[in-house]
Motif scaffolding. Sequence first.
Motif, PDB file in Angstrom:
ATOM      1  N   GLU B  20      30.792  14.878  -2.107  1.00  0.00           N
ATOM      2  CA  GLU B  20      30.237  14.381  -3.369  1.00  0.00           C
ATOM      3  C   GLU B  20      31.134  13.334  -4.029  1.00  0.00           C
ATOM      4  N   PRO B  21      32.466  13.519  -4.020  1.00  0.00           N
ATOM      5  CA  PRO B  21      33.310  12.465  -4.608  1.00  0.00           C
ATOM      6  C   PRO B  21      33.104  11.110  -3.920  1.00  0.00           C
ATOM      7  N   GLY B 264      37.942   3.116   3.303  1.00  0.00           N
ATOM      8  CA  GLY B 264      38.407   4.268   2.527  1.00  0.00           C
ATOM      9  C   GLY B 264      37.381   4.790   1.538  1.00  0.00           C
ATOM     10  N   LEU B 265      36.108   4.393   1.721  1.00  0.00           N
ATOM     11  CA  LEU B 265      35.052   4.851   0.811  1.00  0.00           C
ATOM     12  C   LEU B 265      34.433   6.167   1.287  1.00  0.00           C
ATOM     13  N   ALA B 266      34.729   6.544   2.528  1.00  0.00           N
ATOM     14  CA  ALA B 266      34.266   7.820   3.078  1.00  0.00           C
ATOM     15  C   ALA B 266      35.367   8.302   4.010  1.00  0.00           C
ATOM     16  N   GLN B 267      35.389   9.611   4.251  1.00  0.00           N
ATOM     17  CA  GLN B 267      36.378  10.155   5.172  1.00  0.00           C
ATOM     18  C   GLN B 267      35.889   9.994   6.618  1.00  0.00           C
ATOM     19  N   GLU B 268      36.781  10.202   7.553  1.00  0.00           N
ATOM     20  CA  GLU B 268      36.420  10.131   8.978  1.00  0.00           C
ATOM     21  C   GLU B 268      35.226  11.039   9.295  1.00  0.00           C
ATOM     22  N   SER B 269      34.430  10.645  10.270  1.00  0.00           N
ATOM     23  CA  SER B 269      33.292  11.457  10.736  1.00  0.00           C
ATOM     24  C   SER B 269      32.369  11.823   9.581  1.00  0.00           C
ATOM     25  N   SER B 270      31.913  10.801   8.874  1.00  0.00           N
ATOM     26  CA  SER B 270      31.113  11.040   7.670  1.00  0.00           C
ATOM     27  C   SER B 270      29.631  11.191   7.952  1.00  0.00           C
ATOM     28  N   LEU B 271      29.211  10.994   9.210  1.00  0.00           N
ATOM     29  CA  LEU B 271      27.792  11.115   9.546  1.00  0.00           C
ATOM     30  C   LEU B 271      27.447  12.557   9.921  1.00  0.00           C
ATOM     31  N   PRO B 272      26.186  12.938   9.707  1.00  0.00           N
ATOM     32  CA  PRO B 272      25.767  14.275  10.149  1.00  0.00           C
ATOM     33  C   PRO B 272      25.651  14.323  11.671  1.00  0.00           C
TER      34      PRO B 272
END
Lengths: 297, 297
Positions: B20-21, B264-272
């Motif tokens: 969510e962040p 840096g807007l999402a962490q690694e492995s951000s996909l489902p």
Amino acid sequence: MFTGLSAFPLTPLHHDALDEPAFIGLVERLVAAGVDSITALGSTGSYAYLDRDERARVARAAVAHAGDVPVFVGIGATRTSQVLAHAEAAQEAGAAGLLLAPVSYQPLTEDDVFELFRAVTSHSSVPVVVYDNPRTTRFTFTTELYARIAALQGIASIKVPGVPADPEAARAHVQQIRAVLPPEVTIGVSGDAHAADGLLAGCDAWYSVIAGTLPEAALRIVRAAQSSPAQARAESERLAPLWDLFARHGGGIRVMAAVAEQLGLAQESSLPLPLLGLTEDHRAEVARVIAGLDVEQ
Amino acid sequence: MFTGLSAFPLTPLHHDALDEPAFIGLVERLVAAGVDSITALGSTGSYAYLDRDERARVARAAVAHAGDVPVFVGIGATRTSQVLAHAEAAQEAGAAGLLLAPVSYQPLTEDDVFELFRAVTSHSSVPVVVYDNPRTTRFTFTTELYARIAALQGIASIKVPGVPADPEAARAHVQQIRAVLPPEVTIGVSGDAHAADGLLAGCDAWYSVIAGTLPEAALRIVRAAQSSPAQARAESERLAPLWDLFARHGGGIRVMAAVAEQLGLAQESSLPLPLLGLTEDHRAEVARVIAGLDVEQ
């Protein structure tokens, strides 16, 4: 266990809720007919439309009413973690096997699909059937990917979408797949219109839509295939008006829902919306075809 | 409201749970850039992979952090009753509009899709965007079906999948659709590589994948399209290495996830999962393309 006739019952709804009595009636009909296995929550069983709770209820009802007939349960979903949750619920319900298609929204790569099957087989204690259904998943397996996945511990069978109509081409097609699979992994044909061709070409199983509602008509094909190719082809040819309806209505589910409603095995509008049932005109045609086929009522 | 640039943010995950962040960070970035609207839970926002609770949380977070920017929310699902539940949750969250694609497992008929949109518009009090995305839904709208659906009370816009590359053909294509729509229904282009062409051909909106992560690059195209066709085309051409990556990786979602992770807007492995992220080699290529583009960091 992953040989012979596996019947795929509908999961009838009524007013958008599971019609559990109708589903149980279908399962009991399959047991009485003597099918070799029952696959609950296949494509024809509307798994892709049902939530986790509904699927668990269907799996439990199938196992509870199947007697000694092994029950396989479809566990496909768009997300791996959902697939694993369905797999766990199916095993808790007593499933003897799991059926998994690579359900997609975004197009999948071969590596995506391989890792999905790896995750499921490594989390499951019952065998898994690889469900190759490009019509609904838009994913096309290569023979190489069959080989990679079939080498995973826990893969029991490959459900292939069909075989060429020409007998020699069909045999070559099945042999080419067989050549890359471990000996214990069976090949099952789907695409009911091609089932006789597939069985005669060396497939071990028929994963069958029609058998979910009209098991005896399907069993006649399977039995004939063991002794008389000509009779198996004739039994399939006899059902040509039904295969024609399947082709004209985007596969078997709408036609078989109309058949089940017609025979009183499901209530009106038994499909999950947005899938509309057949129109009155098409239902009348289905009724005429069924009456002309002398299939079990 | 259904004009200009609508940005489609990713819905980043972390260890298979909503991040969510990270999502809020993306929304705030879009607001700061000055996009005209935000569409949460579009295809790029992984709606098809998220459950009801996750979707409701995403919708609430989007509205809470979008300030005065209107938020549209994707509500697609395989089953009509699920779509209606998502629609209700999105409205409760404060969505200004709903985005609906005819998500399918079994192939849908035109009547299925029409009745789906009729059900949703008659149950919703906010406008609905018709989401035509044959790549993910396998349903192809005809112009006649656009007309039937657009005539429903509550339809605000049609999101079309792209336009021909030739400017005259593009203009003719958009005019042909415009001719069958009520005057208040807007046409929005998707398929980012064709966005400049679509806007110059008369589309009112761009429903944009890239804008969800790189809003300023997208805004340059939209602003140029209002004054200088040549500059709009040049701004789009400048992003050609990105369009090329989209084409090679099955659409925008995997590439934009890699961009967001890179920035840096999402962490690694951000996909489902089962959607694997890009390989290390492809990530390095994405990083080079982004560095060469001089886009916002």
